[in-house]
Design a protein around this motif. Structure first.
Motif, PDB file in Angstrom:
ATOM      1  N   VAL A  83      -9.372  24.308  20.847  1.00  0.00           N
ATOM      2  CA  VAL A  83      -8.540  23.613  21.741  1.00  0.00           C
ATOM      3  C   VAL A  83      -8.084  24.241  23.529  1.00  0.00           C
ATOM      4  O   VAL A  83      -9.097  23.447  24.022  1.00  0.00           O
ATOM      5  CB  VAL A  83      -7.575  22.442  21.457  1.00  0.00           C
ATOM      6  CG1 VAL A  83      -7.057  21.609  22.536  1.00  0.00           C
ATOM      7  CG2 VAL A  83      -7.547  21.512  20.370  1.00  0.00           C
ATOM      8  N   TYR A 131     -16.260  24.099  21.107  1.00  0.00           N
ATOM      9  CA  TYR A 131     -16.984  22.263  21.272  1.00  0.00           C
ATOM     10  C   TYR A 131     -16.863  21.695  20.582  1.00  0.00           C
ATOM     11  O   TYR A 131     -16.066  22.036  19.552  1.00  0.00           O
ATOM     12  CB  TYR A 131     -18.629  23.446  20.444  1.00  0.00           C
ATOM     13  CG  TYR A 131     -19.672  21.928  20.375  1.00  0.00           C
ATOM     14  CD1 TYR A 131     -20.040  20.709  21.630  1.00  0.00           C
ATOM     15  CD2 TYR A 131     -20.113  21.479  19.088  1.00  0.00           C
ATOM     16  CE1 TYR A 131     -20.820  20.202  21.719  1.00  0.00           C
ATOM     17  CE2 TYR A 131     -20.630  20.834  19.219  1.00  0.00           C
ATOM     18  CZ  TYR A 131     -21.572  19.717  19.959  1.00  0.00           C
ATOM     19  OH  TYR A 131     -22.076  18.812  19.808  1.00  0.00           O
ATOM     20  N   CYS A 132     -16.271  19.906  20.353  1.00  0.00           N
ATOM     21  CA  CYS A 132     -15.673  19.565  19.509  1.00  0.00           C
ATOM     22  C   CYS A 132     -15.938  19.360  18.726  1.00  0.00           C
ATOM     23  O   CYS A 132     -14.935  19.502  17.910  1.00  0.00           O
ATOM     24  CB  CYS A 132     -15.907  17.819  20.514  1.00  0.00           C
ATOM     25  SG  CYS A 132     -15.790  17.895  22.050  1.00  0.00           S
TER      26      CYS A 132
END
Length: 93
Positions: A29, A34-35
């Motif tokens: 984070v 990337y999520c």
């Protein structure tokens, strides 16, 4: 003595790995990963903790609840209620 005492070293090692996974998620984070990659790692950490919880529950049932059931009475009923509540919490999580 608790049911997990014989497995304490293995449980502590597994918890350390899970802790490392969570720290890795925090780094991801911080580094704007990337999520979906972050979510994948969260899922892995959650699975690791679930696995540890199930191992602890099994030890509890095989040791604490079994011992209480052998004595019977109020203590046995309390241990069964306690185990049922723990299972319910695990299922809801």
């Amino acid at each position: 003595m608790y049911g997990y005492t014989g497995n304490k070293a293995a449980l502590v090692a597994r918890l350390g790995r899970a802790e490392g996974q969570v720290r890795g998620v925090a780094r991801m984070v911080e580094q704007d990963a990337y999520c979906i990659d972050v979510l994948t790692q969260i899922s892995a950490a959650t699975s690791a903790l679930d696995s540890i919880a199930l191992a602890l529950l099994e030890d509890h049932l095989n040791h604490c609840v079994t011992e209480a059931a052998e004595h019977g009475g109020r203590v046995a009923a309390e241990k069964l209620t306690e185990a049922s509540a723990a299972i319910a919490r695990l299922v809801r999580s």
